[in-house]
Motif scaffolding. Sequence first.
Motif, PDB file in Angstrom:
ATOM      1  N   GLY A   1       0.795  -1.210   0.000  1.00  0.00           N
ATOM      2  CA  GLY A   1       0.000   0.000   0.000  1.00  0.00           C
ATOM      3  C   GLY A   1       0.829   1.261   0.000  1.00  0.00           C
ATOM      4  N   GLY A   2       2.080   1.191  -0.313  1.00  0.00           N
ATOM      5  CA  GLY A   2       2.898   2.390  -0.337  1.00  0.00           C
ATOM      6  C   GLY A   2       4.175   2.250   0.461  1.00  0.00           C
ATOM      7  N   GLY A   3       4.239   1.274   1.333  1.00  0.00           N
ATOM      8  CA  GLY A   3       5.429   1.048   2.145  1.00  0.00           C
ATOM      9  C   GLY A   3       5.495  -0.411   2.552  1.00  0.00           C
ATOM     10  N   TRP A   4       5.607  -0.670   3.850  1.00  0.00           N
ATOM     11  CA  TRP A   4       5.621  -2.048   4.342  1.00  0.00           C
ATOM     12  C   TRP A   4       4.314  -2.748   3.970  1.00  0.00           C
ATOM     13  N   THR A   5       4.405  -4.051   3.781  1.00  0.00           N
ATOM     14  CA  THR A   5       3.216  -4.805   3.399  1.00  0.00           C
ATOM     15  C   THR A   5       2.517  -5.406   4.612  1.00  0.00           C
ATOM     16  N   LEU A   6       3.191  -6.299   5.339  1.00  0.00           N
ATOM     17  CA  LEU A   6       2.614  -6.961   6.506  1.00  0.00           C
ATOM     18  C   LEU A   6       3.526  -6.733   7.704  1.00  0.00           C
ATOM     19  N   HIS A   7       2.959  -6.187   8.783  1.00  0.00           N
ATOM     20  CA  HIS A   7       3.731  -5.913   9.990  1.00  0.00           C
ATOM     21  C   HIS A   7       3.131  -6.693  11.155  1.00  0.00           C
TER      22      HIS A   7
ATOM     23  N   GLY B   1       8.350  -6.881   2.740  1.00  0.00           N
ATOM     24  CA  GLY B   1       7.355  -7.933   2.637  1.00  0.00           C
ATOM     25  C   GLY B   1       6.696  -8.202   3.973  1.00  0.00           C
ATOM     26  N   ILE B   2       7.448  -8.827   4.901  1.00  0.00           N
ATOM     27  CA  ILE B   2       6.943  -9.138   6.241  1.00  0.00           C
ATOM     28  C   ILE B   2       7.933  -8.603   7.266  1.00  0.00           C
TER      29      ILE B   2
END
Length: 512
Positions: A175-181, A206-207
């Motif tokens: 979505g513009g930066g990190w994907t899954l946190h 990615g994660i």
Amino acid sequence: MRNLFIILVIVLTACAKKNDTYNVLNFGAKGDSLTLSTQAIQSAIDEAYSAGGGTVIVPVGIYISGTIKLKSNVVFEVQAGAKIFGSADTNDYIKMKWGHNGDRQPYHLIIADSATNITICGAGTIDGNGPAFWESFNADSIPLWIKAKATKISPMMEIKECTDVRIKDITLRTGGGWTLHLYNSERVQVSALKILNNVYAPNGDGIDISGCSDVTISDCIIKTCDDAICLKTMVDTKECKRIVVNNCVIECLCAALKIGNESFRDIKQVSFTNCIIYGSSRAIGIYAESAGTVEDINISNIVCDTKVPLIYNRPIHISLYLPEPGAGSRNGDWMFKDGNQWDYKGRVPILRNINISNFICKTEGRILIAAENGRQIENLTMRDIRITYPFIENPIPNIDKAKSSQFSPKNPDAKKACAALVIQNVKNLVVDGLTIDWPTDSTIPSDWCFPKRIANGTLAAFYPNYSNSKPIAFNAIWARGVSGYIRVPLVTSSDKKAAAFDIFESVVKIVE
């Protein structure tokens, strides 16, 4: 008997209720790629939660949405042919009250906060609409680092302080930066996940696993720009421990499997195994550069290449140093605050107990392992390492232009050392089995001859000369300040005029 029948009906009714499904279409969602469906999707989740749990179904269609909040005991199933597509308007997102840096912003597409027993699954897609939050760029200029706008949706999915989480089978796009946190969460299982991002996406991790324990990531396919899977402990997290990553296929321009740079609390008991990594600047990156202890790391059965348009690629990079006070969020003001949980005064990073085995890489670069002078990496074992060179990159000409902090900035000699395996300041090193296949032809394979290359830490472009596959002689091993044991009977230098070993100021037993 009649009373028993009534009780049975009540029990069966209760069980059926808990297993009910909630189709978002029945709550007003429209998968027409035009209608904002945030409230309808949220209403389905809220009703499932109020009933004690259930499965929320997102059927075929494209659903425009802002922030969706997952809740305990709810399965969120995005079915095949369905897509949750992030709104381009930040007003459609809930502004959360936490933040950390420019990459960890308060806006998210999917969030779970203090929930338990949640599942995100299905053969569909969750797409954060990343390009809506990037600055415009000329695709003909690739490779280049795409810049993000000041406000973006990052992380796209934020799992905060949750327990018993399952994320499986679904496809994610940034979505513009990190994907899954994953943040301060416990017992998290990620499996058969696909993360498919633009490989030049700004900070498109990615994660990210921050301050979590008991996490497994398996059977995933990840394609992204920034770190693919990254473990960290930030100033506001718990320690990170008992993390397993296995059976993954990864493509990323930065570090595929990474620990640190942020390591304010301990990171320990980590296993990376059975992964294929390609098109990556660093297959393995381990960085103890804050205040915590990084220890008990096992890495095995890795096949990788660094065939990527960057300069100074390192299939393995391990770094230990303490940034200067004021150097930024990894140290500076936060590290030395007194009187609260962020008090790290007097603590220094420690890096120890690392085993790497059965590692095969094809690279033009070097394995770089370095601690700053005055510190030591402790207990490092490397067994059965094979390096194949399509060509040798001369590390000297542009090394000072690579400004990334993730390049052992306090080890200038190691950064310029001409050897396949570069090691500085390691106590109790074991290298048992190193094989190097040097270039046998002066012609460099065409698929490695990127006409333009870029580097972390700079927007400058580099245009290498590919006329010679061996522009400079390489030793097999360069070592300074090392104690340990080396048994590598098959290694030679890249040039008959050069020695296999360049080892000084070290106490090393070399067994032929």
